[in-house]
Design a protein around this motif. Structure first.
Motif, PDB file in Angstrom:
ATOM      1  N   UNK A 176       0.816  -1.219   0.000  1.00  0.00           N
ATOM      2  CA  UNK A 176       0.000   0.000   0.000  1.00  0.00           C
ATOM      3  C   UNK A 176       0.848   1.265   0.000  1.00  0.00           C
ATOM      4  N   UNK A 177       0.296   2.306  -0.611  1.00  0.00           N
ATOM      5  CA  UNK A 177       0.909   3.637  -0.554  1.00  0.00           C
ATOM      6  C   UNK A 177       0.273   4.487   0.539  1.00  0.00           C
ATOM      7  N   UNK A 178      -1.044   4.383   0.681  1.00  0.00           N
ATOM      8  CA  UNK A 178      -1.778   5.064   1.747  1.00  0.00           C
ATOM      9  C   UNK A 178      -2.854   4.125   2.277  1.00  0.00           C
ATOM     10  N   UNK A 179      -3.192   4.280   3.549  1.00  0.00           N
ATOM     11  CA  UNK A 179      -4.258   3.513   4.182  1.00  0.00           C
ATOM     12  C   UNK A 179      -5.163   4.510   4.897  1.00  0.00           C
ATOM     13  N   UNK A 180      -6.331   4.746   4.345  1.00  0.00           N
ATOM     14  CA  UNK A 180      -7.281   5.699   4.901  1.00  0.00           C
ATOM     15  C   UNK A 180      -8.313   4.961   5.747  1.00  0.00           C
ATOM     16  N   UNK A 181      -8.560   5.456   6.957  1.00  0.00           N
ATOM     17  CA  UNK A 181      -9.531   4.842   7.855  1.00  0.00           C
ATOM     18  C   UNK A 181     -10.392   5.931   8.486  1.00  0.00           C
ATOM     19  N   UNK A 182     -11.357   5.500   9.286  1.00  0.00           N
ATOM     20  CA  UNK A 182     -12.104   6.450  10.105  1.00  0.00           C
ATOM     21  C   UNK A 182     -11.291   6.750  11.366  1.00  0.00           C
ATOM     22  N   UNK A 183     -11.924   7.335  12.364  1.00  0.00           N
ATOM     23  CA  UNK A 183     -11.190   7.750  13.556  1.00  0.00           C
ATOM     24  C   UNK A 183     -10.997   6.673  14.602  1.00  0.00           C
ATOM     25  N   UNK A 184     -11.300   5.426  14.307  1.00  0.00           N
ATOM     26  CA  UNK A 184     -11.141   4.350  15.283  1.00  0.00           C
ATOM     27  C   UNK A 184      -9.671   4.203  15.673  1.00  0.00           C
ATOM     28  N   UNK A 210       2.632   3.028  10.296  1.00  0.00           N
ATOM     29  CA  UNK A 210       1.950   4.236  10.749  1.00  0.00           C
ATOM     30  C   UNK A 210       2.156   5.406   9.786  1.00  0.00           C
ATOM     31  N   UNK A 211       3.279   5.423   9.054  1.00  0.00           N
ATOM     32  CA  UNK A 211       3.548   6.531   8.135  1.00  0.00           C
ATOM     33  C   UNK A 211       2.600   6.524   6.932  1.00  0.00           C
ATOM     34  N   UNK A 212       1.889   5.404   6.691  1.00  0.00           N
ATOM     35  CA  UNK A 212       0.939   5.316   5.579  1.00  0.00           C
ATOM     36  C   UNK A 212      -0.477   5.698   5.986  1.00  0.00           C
ATOM     37  N   UNK A 213      -0.684   5.893   7.272  1.00  0.00           N
ATOM     38  CA  UNK A 213      -2.037   6.043   7.798  1.00  0.00           C
ATOM     39  C   UNK A 213      -2.588   7.441   7.537  1.00  0.00           C
ATOM     40  N   UNK A 214      -3.851   7.502   7.085  1.00  0.00           N
ATOM     41  CA  UNK A 214      -4.585   8.744   6.932  1.00  0.00           C
ATOM     42  C   UNK A 214      -5.864   8.621   7.753  1.00  0.00           C
ATOM     43  N   UNK A 215      -5.809   8.954   9.069  1.00  0.00           N
ATOM     44  CA  UNK A 215      -6.955   8.670   9.948  1.00  0.00           C
ATOM     45  C   UNK A 215      -7.949   9.820  10.027  1.00  0.00           C
ATOM     46  N   UNK A 216      -9.175   9.456  10.396  1.00  0.00           N
ATOM     47  CA  UNK A 216     -10.167  10.430  10.802  1.00  0.00           C
ATOM     48  C   UNK A 216     -10.708  11.337   9.732  1.00  0.00           C
ATOM     49  N   UNK A 217     -10.512  11.006   8.450  1.00  0.00           N
ATOM     50  CA  UNK A 217     -11.007  11.855   7.368  1.00  0.00           C
ATOM     51  C   UNK A 217     -12.232  11.187   6.761  1.00  0.00           C
ATOM     52  N   UNK A 218     -13.392  11.529   7.313  1.00  0.00           N
ATOM     53  CA  UNK A 218     -14.615  10.813   6.976  1.00  0.00           C
ATOM     54  C   UNK A 218     -14.950  10.909   5.493  1.00  0.00           C
TER      55      UNK A 218
END
Length: 230
Positions: free
Chosen positions: A130-138, A151-159
């Protein structure tokens, strides 16, 4: 690819393939498929169709997955609560930025351990990194990705940016209502995995393409199905 074996079945292979395709392709119950076959002069009980879907569905799904091109490296993850066998469970799902279902897993919990198990399964079964992993705010996603050094790939909390994963639950919700709920965890995992493979093959986003492209994509999807069920 080793051909499927339809030996020791009373009905021809074409009938079995068609019944399995109807059940996983459309929001139909087993009795609906029975009625459609009866209209064509094929008398088969819905319990027989259930046996066909259980026996051939997972094998066809594995073959369809092998025929798919590599997905996008931009992934979206989300989880949704489901009622399975009278218990609240969680369906973890990963899709790419084009809506391709990458992986799903039914689990009882929604904690860091469950998130890590799902991520490890997802990473193990994909042909690309993966290049980016987008999730909710969990927060379980952050903890699990940190444990996996991602963790550097994580894009959290962007609904809004995670609408891809949110929208991917809609076909499952439709089937869940049609089936009046899922019975138990193993059968839910088996059905949803097969449904995802068929959905990936036949979902052509008709509202975004021209009619000639729609005909071409449909022909390619049916050719992939024919190859997977040969």
């Amino acid at each position: 690819m080793k051909p499927l074996s339809f030996k020791r079945h009373r009905f021809p292979a074409d009938v079995i393939r068609y019944a399995v395709w109807l059940y996983f392709r459309f929001s139909l119950s087993l009795r609906d498929v029975e009625s459609l076959l009866a209209e064509r002069g094929i008398e088969v009980s819905y319990e027989t169709i259930r046996c066909w879907t259980k026996k051939f569905g997972p094998a066809i799904a594995r073959r369809l997955k092998k025929l798919r091109p590599s997905p996008s490296p931009r992934w979206h993850l989300d989880e949704v609560v489901c009622r399975i066998g009278g218990r609240h469970m969680y369906l973890w799902r990963a899709v790419d930025d084009e809506g391709e279902v990458l992986e799903l897993l039914v689990q009882r919990r929604r904690d860091t351990r469950a998130a890590r198990k799902f991520l490890e399964r997802l990473l193990r079964r994909q042909p690309i990194e993966p290049e980016t992993i987008t999730t909710d705010g969990l927060s379980s996603y952050s903890a699990a990705l940190r444990a996996l050094d991602l963790e550097h790939l994580h894009r959290p909390g962007r609904l809004r940016e995670n609408n891809r994963a949110e929208n991917s639950h809609l076909p499952v919700r439709q089937r869940e209502r049609r089936m009046q709920g899922l019975k138990n965890q193993p059968s839910a995992q088996r059905f949803l995995s097969t449904h995802a493979a068929v959905y990936n093959t036949f979902s052509v986003q008709r509202h975004l393409i021209s009619r000639p492209n729609l005909r071409r994509f449909r022909a390619e999807a049916h050719a992939a199905w024919a190859k997977a069920t040969a």
